[in-house]
Design an enzyme around this catalytic site. Structure first.
Site, mmCIF file in Angstrom:
data_model
loop_
_atom_site.group_PDB
_atom_site.id
_atom_site.type_symbol
_atom_site.label_atom_id
_atom_site.label_comp_id
_atom_site.label_asym_id
_atom_site.label_seq_id
_atom_site.Cartn_x
_atom_site.Cartn_y
_atom_site.Cartn_z
ATOM 1 N N LYS A 53 0.847 -1.201 0.000
ATOM 2 C CA LYS A 53 0.000 0.000 0.000
ATOM 3 C C LYS A 53 0.881 1.250 0.000
ATOM 4 O O LYS A 53 0.646 2.187 -0.758
ATOM 5 C CB LYS A 53 -0.924 0.006 1.230
ATOM 6 N N GLN A 97 -4.713 -1.442 9.660
ATOM 7 C CA GLN A 97 -4.630 -2.772 9.068
ATOM 8 C C GLN A 97 -5.187 -3.818 10.043
ATOM 9 O O GLN A 97 -4.750 -3.898 11.187
ATOM 10 C CB GLN A 97 -3.162 -3.091 8.726
ATOM 11 N N ASP A 120 -11.393 2.937 4.085
ATOM 12 C CA ASP A 120 -11.834 1.542 3.984
ATOM 13 C C ASP A 120 -13.365 1.452 3.878
ATOM 14 O O ASP A 120 -13.899 0.405 3.513
ATOM 15 C CB ASP A 120 -11.385 0.756 5.229
#
Ligand code: NDP
Length: 301
Positions: A53, A97, A120
Site C-alpha cells: 500500500k 490494518q 476503507d
C-alpha cells in the site's frame, strides 16, 4: 462460449494512472493527498499488505504515512494515535490494518476513525450513507468490482445480480452498490436454499464466500458475468522437495465457469489488484472532498 477475461491487473493499472493524473491536478491546487496506514504487531501477511500500500501510494504521487506499532500497544494509545491523525490536515485517509491483536477491540478502532477519512468505508456512518444512496466512502473491494462491471457493461440497469456472501466487508456493500446501479439484487449465504438455481438466474454473479472453487460452471447462466472475489490457497500436489505445492483459486471453478460465462475475472489477477487501486482512489476522493476540490469522475460509486 468462451468468456472474455476481465484483466484486473491491467484495469487496476489504468485506475492508478488515472489517480496519478488527478493527484497532479490536486497538487497544482496546493494539496498533497496523504494516506496514513497503521499497523499494530508483526503479522507477516499484514506487513506485506502495508508495504504494498505504501509503495503504490508513493507511486501515484501521494504522501504515505506509516505508523508501525508494537504488538503490545494499548488500545488507549492506538485510539490516541487515531485521534491525532483525525486532526491532522495533511492526512486525508486513515487505514488501520486488520487484524489487530486480541486485546484491542477492532470495532472501537474503526468507529474512532473520522468518517471523512475512513478510506476503507467500514465506519458505521459510511455504511449508513451507502445504504441510503448518499455520498459515502465505499469499501475498496466491492468498489473495484463495481468499476470492472461498469467498464465491461456500461449500464448495469435492470440486470439481475446474485451476490454470494453477506459479509460487511464485501457481500453487503457489493449488494448496495449493485442496487444503486439499478440491478435486481439477491444476496445468497450459507442458509440459502437451492443455491444453484438462485445463481442460474443471474446476469451478474459476484462470489465472495471463501470456499475454493465452490461455484461450478453448470450454475452459471450462459453469457453471465462472473466476478470472483474469493482468494483461497489450496494444496495441489507436491514439489520435488516433497513439500506441498500451493496455488490460489477463487470461489468459482474457473475452467468450467469460463466455458459458460460471457466474462469472468481470474484468480489471481482479477479483483485482488483492484483493492489497493480503489484505496488510492478513495484517498484522492477524501482529499478532494476535504478541500472543496472537484471530485474525479469514474473513481467512486
Ligand atoms: P466472510 O467469511 O466474512 O463471509 C463469507 C460469506 O460467505 C458469509 O456470508 C457466508 O454465509 C457465505 N458462505 C460461506 N459458505 C457458504 C456456502 N457454502 N454457500 C453460500 N454462502 C456461503 O468472508 P469475506 O466476505 O471477508 O471474504 C470472502 C472471500 O473474499 C474470501 O475468500 C476472502 O479471502 C476474499 N476477499 C478478497 C479480497 C480481495 O481483495 N480480492 C478482499 C476481501 C475478501 P453466512 O453469513 O451464512 O455464514
Amino acid at each position: 462460449m468462451t468468456a472474455t477475461v476481465i484483466d484486473g491487473k491491467a484495469f487496476a493499472a489504468k485506475v492508478r494512472a488515472k489517480v496519478a493524473e488527478e493527484v497532479t491536478r490536486v497538487k497544482a491546487a496546493g494539496v498533497t493527498p496523504g494516506l496514513a496506514v497503521v499497523l499494530v504487531g508483526e503479522d507477516p501477511a499484514s506487513a506485506v499488505y502495508v508495504r504494498n500500500k505504501g509503495k503504490q501510494t508513493v507511486e501515484v504521487g501521494m504522501e504515505s504515512i506509516e505508523h508501525k506499532l508494537p504488538a503490545d500497544t494499548s488500545e488507549a494509545d492506538l485510539l490516541a494515535l487515531i485521534a491525532q491523525l483525525n486532526a491532522d490536515p495533511a492526512v486525508h485517509g486513515i487505514l488501520c490494518q486488520l487484524p489487530v491483536p486480541d486485546h484491542i477491540d477492532a470495532d472501537k478502532v474503526l468507529a474512532a476513525i473520522a468518517p471523512a477519512k475512513d478510506v476503507d468505508g467500514f465506519h458505521i456512518s459510511n455504511v449508513g450513507l451507502l445504504a441510503t444512496g448518499q455520498k459515502a466512502m465505499v469499501p475498496c473491494t466491492p468498489l473495484g468490482c463495481l468499476m470492472m462491471l461498469r467498464d465491461h457493461h456500461g449500464s448495469l440497469s435492470g440486470m439481475s445480480a446474485v451476490v454470494l456472501g453477506r459479509s460487511n466487508i464485501v457481500g453487503k456493500p457489493m449488494a448496495q452498490l449493485l442496487l444503486g446501479d439499478s440491478c435486481t439484487v439477491t444476496i445468497a449465504h450459507s442458509r440459502t436454499k437451492d443455491l444453484a438455481d438462485v445463481v442460474r438466474g443471474a446476469d451478474i454473479v459476484v462470489a465472495a464466500v471463501g470456499r475454493p472453487e465452490m461455484v461450478p460452471g453448470d450454475w452459471i447462466k450462459p453469457g453471465a458475468t462472473v466476478i470472483d472475489v474469493g482468494i483461497n490457497r489450496i494444496e495441489d500436489g507436491v514439489k520435488e522437495d516433497g513439500t506441498p505445492r500451493r496455488r490460489l483459486v477463487g470461489d468459482c471453478h474457473y475452467d468450467s465457469c469460463a466455458a459458460v460465462a460471457g466474462a469472468i475475472t481470474p484468480v489471481p489477477g482479477g479483483v485482488g489488484p483492484m483493492t489497493i487501486a480503489c484505496l488510492l482512489a478513495n484517498t484522492l476522493t477524501a482529499c478532494c472532498r476535504a478541500n472543496g476540490l472537484e471530485e474525479p469522475a469514474g473513481l467512486t460509486a
